[in-house]
Enzyme design. Structure first.
Site, PDB file in Angstrom:
ATOM      1  N   GLU A 286       0.895  -1.169   0.000  1.00  0.00           N
ATOM      2  CA  GLU A 286       0.000   0.000   0.000  1.00  0.00           C
ATOM      3  C   GLU A 286       0.925   1.208   0.000  1.00  0.00           C
ATOM      4  O   GLU A 286       1.749   1.362   0.910  1.00  0.00           O
ATOM      5  CB  GLU A 286      -0.903  -0.007   1.242  1.00  0.00           C
ATOM      6  CG  GLU A 286      -1.888  -1.176   1.289  1.00  0.00           C
ATOM      7  CD  GLU A 286      -2.912  -1.184   0.157  1.00  0.00           C
ATOM      8  OE1 GLU A 286      -3.198  -0.100  -0.410  1.00  0.00           O
ATOM      9  OE2 GLU A 286      -3.408  -2.272  -0.175  1.00  0.00           O
ATOM     10  N   CYS A 320      -1.789   9.030   3.896  1.00  0.00           N
ATOM     11  CA  CYS A 320      -1.722   8.588   2.497  1.00  0.00           C
ATOM     12  C   CYS A 320      -2.979   9.021   1.770  1.00  0.00           C
ATOM     13  O   CYS A 320      -2.975   9.257   0.575  1.00  0.00           O
ATOM     14  CB  CYS A 320      -1.568   7.074   2.446  1.00  0.00           C
ATOM     15  SG  CYS A 320      -2.689   6.266   3.577  1.00  0.00           S
TER      16      CYS A 320
HETATM   17  P1  NAD Z   1       8.828   5.320   3.760  1.00  0.00           P
HETATM   18  O1  NAD Z   1       8.639   4.676   2.437  1.00  0.00           O
HETATM   19  O2  NAD Z   1       9.910   6.299   3.928  1.00  0.00           O
HETATM   20  O3  NAD Z   1       9.067   4.197   4.880  1.00  0.00           O
HETATM   21  C1  NAD Z   1       8.166   3.128   5.077  1.00  0.00           C
HETATM   22  C2  NAD Z   1       8.905   2.001   5.779  1.00  0.00           C
HETATM   23  O4  NAD Z   1       9.894   1.498   4.887  1.00  0.00           O
HETATM   24  C3  NAD Z   1       9.641   2.437   7.037  1.00  0.00           C
HETATM   25  O5  NAD Z   1       9.584   1.407   7.993  1.00  0.00           O
HETATM   26  C4  NAD Z   1      11.060   2.614   6.539  1.00  0.00           C
HETATM   27  O6  NAD Z   1      12.028   2.475   7.549  1.00  0.00           O
HETATM   28  C5  NAD Z   1      11.150   1.499   5.541  1.00  0.00           C
HETATM   29  N1  NAD Z   1      12.199   1.619   4.519  1.00  0.00           N
HETATM   30  C6  NAD Z   1      12.720   2.752   3.988  1.00  0.00           C
HETATM   31  N2  NAD Z   1      13.657   2.415   3.064  1.00  0.00           N
HETATM   32  C7  NAD Z   1      13.697   1.078   3.011  1.00  0.00           C
HETATM   33  C8  NAD Z   1      14.420   0.118   2.259  1.00  0.00           C
HETATM   34  N3  NAD Z   1      15.325   0.483   1.358  1.00  0.00           N
HETATM   35  N4  NAD Z   1      14.172  -1.205   2.472  1.00  0.00           N
HETATM   36  C9  NAD Z   1      13.247  -1.583   3.366  1.00  0.00           C
HETATM   37  N5  NAD Z   1      12.543  -0.742   4.115  1.00  0.00           N
HETATM   38  C10 NAD Z   1      12.763   0.567   3.936  1.00  0.00           C
HETATM   39  O7  NAD Z   1       7.401   5.959   4.167  1.00  0.00           O
HETATM   40  P2  NAD Z   1       7.022   6.792   5.463  1.00  0.00           P
HETATM   41  O8  NAD Z   1       7.617   8.151   5.360  1.00  0.00           O
HETATM   42  O9  NAD Z   1       7.229   6.015   6.703  1.00  0.00           O
HETATM   43  O10 NAD Z   1       5.445   6.891   5.248  1.00  0.00           O
HETATM   44  C11 NAD Z   1       4.881   7.764   4.347  1.00  0.00           C
HETATM   45  C12 NAD Z   1       4.531   7.097   3.035  1.00  0.00           C
HETATM   46  O11 NAD Z   1       3.693   5.966   3.254  1.00  0.00           O
HETATM   47  C13 NAD Z   1       3.718   8.014   2.132  1.00  0.00           C
HETATM   48  O12 NAD Z   1       4.129   7.848   0.805  1.00  0.00           O
HETATM   49  C14 NAD Z   1       2.298   7.532   2.344  1.00  0.00           C
HETATM   50  O13 NAD Z   1       1.407   7.887   1.311  1.00  0.00           O
HETATM   51  C15 NAD Z   1       2.516   6.060   2.455  1.00  0.00           C
HETATM   52  N6  NAD Z   1       1.394   5.413   3.146  1.00  0.00           N
HETATM   53  C16 NAD Z   1       0.533   4.655   2.413  1.00  0.00           C
HETATM   54  C17 NAD Z   1      -0.562   4.077   3.038  1.00  0.00           C
HETATM   55  C18 NAD Z   1      -1.555   3.263   2.261  1.00  0.00           C
HETATM   56  O14 NAD Z   1      -2.336   2.549   2.892  1.00  0.00           O
HETATM   57  N7  NAD Z   1      -1.576   3.330   0.963  1.00  0.00           N
HETATM   58  C19 NAD Z   1      -0.751   4.245   4.405  1.00  0.00           C
HETATM   59  C20 NAD Z   1       0.172   5.001   5.113  1.00  0.00           C
HETATM   60  C21 NAD Z   1       1.245   5.576   4.471  1.00  0.00           C
END
Ligand code: NAD
Length: 522
Positions: A286, A320
């Site tokens: 997601e 999101c």
């Molecule tokens: P992010 O992508 O920066 O991080 C998400 C997770 O991934 C964190 O735990 C982070 O530590 C991890 N991560 C980062 N780089 C990684 C890698 N190379 N390998 C593995 N894991 C890694 O996102 P964020 O800032 O925590 O959250 C915001 C984003 O999430 C926004 O884009 C938002 O729209 C999205 N979001 C989507 C939904 C949905 O249901 N569609 C819900 C909530 C948030």
């Protein structure tokens, strides 16, 4: 009519007597504050584990406030956690499904029993308002219950199939994949972590869970609730660390059979492309959003302004599902924008741990920089109608506070297409519903969308043609936000998700299982 105390806070709770809620919240906050500054381990195979280094988790409300220290897990910890998960998964997967349901229901019970404590931690950890933090927590427990019900209603996904011969007896069964890496974002730290991992566990899988580096304390509380429910050590492992270090090592581990990830499109796409190297493995994602609303010339403008304001600025635009662009019919443009600006000016900004504060800080300095960069970009070709700057003075100097911002922009402005994840709403003028839909569909994302109109046929057309998994019409409590388990499936289309089946929805749990047909000749 006098307001009564709500039995449950959701994202759309309104007109309720909140006296008892705030009293309980105050007590929980005090208790949580008394626990600040501790150092917490990883939990691998049920045992506390320390890494070579730790990191400080500070509050975005006041960056001098160290909430706790957590371990900087690395590839070695990912390896140990995956091995522990593999060692126990088959036993868990072989249990009668009723036992898994029973255990997970207990976890929902513990989340509810500790909901004020969890919500207080969420508030401090990521700067959510009290009500939003409680909504996040209640949603977590409801997600578990809803997913448990799904398994029960499907009778554990055992289904007799047809016969080609009279003595042929076939059943379809859904079986676990094995070990899931569960990687969660910061913004709904309890509900999303709970929903993803509970569904994986219900499906008979083991989980290695990595919360966001911005929300490790909330993640730890989830681990505690699962433990209290009787989820054995090894089945749900708690590892903390950076995305690039620990996160990468986790999903790249050959012992991981599936990934469930919620986060940005950038990270999600990387994982999606690289995960299935030897053979295809499930990647449930997601991702981000750039969610549009349309205000037609027949809309109730008060409802529209309320719905758009709430979806644009609750949680500081860091949902999101946040409404980050609104297309307004030219005939009502001026009147709508005036109401929107007026309602946005009335938002109570401040320390979100305080009662009635609606709008707190953004999560970190990077988010503030993205916000300021967008404000600069908006000046080129557009006009900032409200905000556009970092908030300064008093408590604002302690944390990452950005002003709620509304910018009038030409329809081809880059801000209409880029997820900012900040309190930044782009407003565009359109001539028709057709034009609004065409603009809405130009973005790579397809998560949520909203329409305000008095015409039923416009609603149907919008729902039919907008490329979005979650659609709302005439919703003053949130133009594009506020989905709830079993009420609104939350499915990202296009760049907003990978599977076409959403969390909160009726098809979610099956995605954590693979089908096996079993034919016996009798
Ligand atoms: P992010 O992508 O920066 O991080 C998400 C997770 O991934 C964190 O735990 C982070 O530590 C991890 N991560 C980062 N780089 C990684 C890698 N190379 N390998 C593995 N894991 C890694 O996102 P964020 O800032 O925590 O959250 C915001 C984003 O999430 C926004 O884009 C938002 O729209 C999205 N979001 C989507 C939904 C949905 O249901 N569609 C819900 C909530 C948030």
């Amino acid at each position: 009519m006098s307001a009564s105390a709500p039995s449950k806070i959701t994202y759309t709770s309104a007109n309720a007597d909140m006296t008892a809620f705030h009293k309980s919240f105050d007590e929980a906050l005090k208790a949580v504050r008394a626990k600040l500054g501790k150092t917490h381990p990883l939990y691998i195979d049920g045992k506390p584990v320390e890494a070579k280094e730790t990191f400080a988790k500070v509050s975005p409300i006041d960056t001098s406030l160290v909430l706790a220290r957590f371990q900087k897990g690395d590839a070695g910890h990912a390896d140990a956690a995956v091995k522990a998960a593999r060692a126990i998964q088959k036993k868990w997967g072989a249990l009668p499904w009723q036992e898994r349901v029973q255990t997970l229901r207990k976890a929902a019970h513990f989340i509810r029993a500790r909901k004020f404590e969890i919500a207080a931690v969420v508030t401090l950890e990521i700067g959510k308002s009290r009500l939003e933090a409680m909504g996040d927590t209640e949603e977590a427990a409801d997600l578990i219950d809803y997913y448990c019900r799904q398994v029960e209603e499907a009778d554990g996904y055992l289904k007799p199939l047809g016969k080609l011969l009279p003595n042929e007896n076939t059943r379809s069964v859904l079986r676990p994949y094995g070990v899931f890496a569960c990687i969660a974002p910061f913004n709904f730290p309890i509900s999303l972590s709970t929903g993803m991992s509970a569904a994986a566990l219900l499906g008979g899988n083991a989980v290695v869970y990595k919360p966001s580096i911005e929300a490790p304390w909330t993640g730890l509380l989830l681990w505690e609730c699962f433990k209290a429910a009787g989820i054995p050590g090894g089945l749900f492992n708690f590892v903390t660390g950076s995305g690039a270090g620990l996160g990468d090592a986790l999903w790249k581990h050959p012992g991981v059979d599936g990934v469930v990830f919620t986060g940005s499109k950038e990270v999600g796409l990387k994982v999606f492309h690289e995960f299935s190297a030897r053979f295809v493995k499930p990647v449930l994602m997601e991702l981000g959003g750039k969610n549009p609303a349309y205000v037609s010339e027949t809309a109730n403008l008060d409802d529209a302004a309320s719905g758009v304001m709430k979806s644009a600025f609750s949680l500081q635009g860091q949902k999101c599902s946040a409404c980050s662009r609104v297309y307004v019919h030219e005939k009502v443009y001026d009147a709508f924008v005036a109401k929107l600006v007026e309602k946005t000016k009335a938002i109570k900004i401040g320390d979100p741990t305080e009662k009635d504060v609606y709008f707190g800080p953004v999560i970190h300095e990077r988010a503030l920089k993205t916000f300021l960069g967008a404000a600069e970009s908006a000046q080129k070709g557009g006009k900032i109608l409200l905000g556009g700057e970092r908030l300064k003075g008093g408590l604002f100097d302690k944390g990452w506070f950005a002003a709620p911002t509304i910018a009038a922009l030409p329809l081809d402005h880059e801000i209409f297409f880029r997820e900012l994840f900040a309190p930044f709403l782009a407003v565009g003028k359109v001539k028709s519903l057709d034009q609004a839909i065409a603009e809405a569909n130009k973005a790579d994302y397809g998560l949520t969308a909203g329409i305000f109109t008095a015409k039923k046929e416009e609603i149907e057309k919008f729902f039919d043609e907008v490329e979005s998994g979650v659609c709302y019409a005439n919703r003053p409590t949130g133009a594009t936000t506020g989905a709830w388990p079993g009420v609104q499936s939350f499915c990202g289309w296009k760049g907003s998700g990978s599977t076409g089946k959403g969390g909160c929805g009726p098809y979610y749990v099956t995605q954590f299982m693979r089908e096996q047909s079993r034919t016996i000749m009798e």
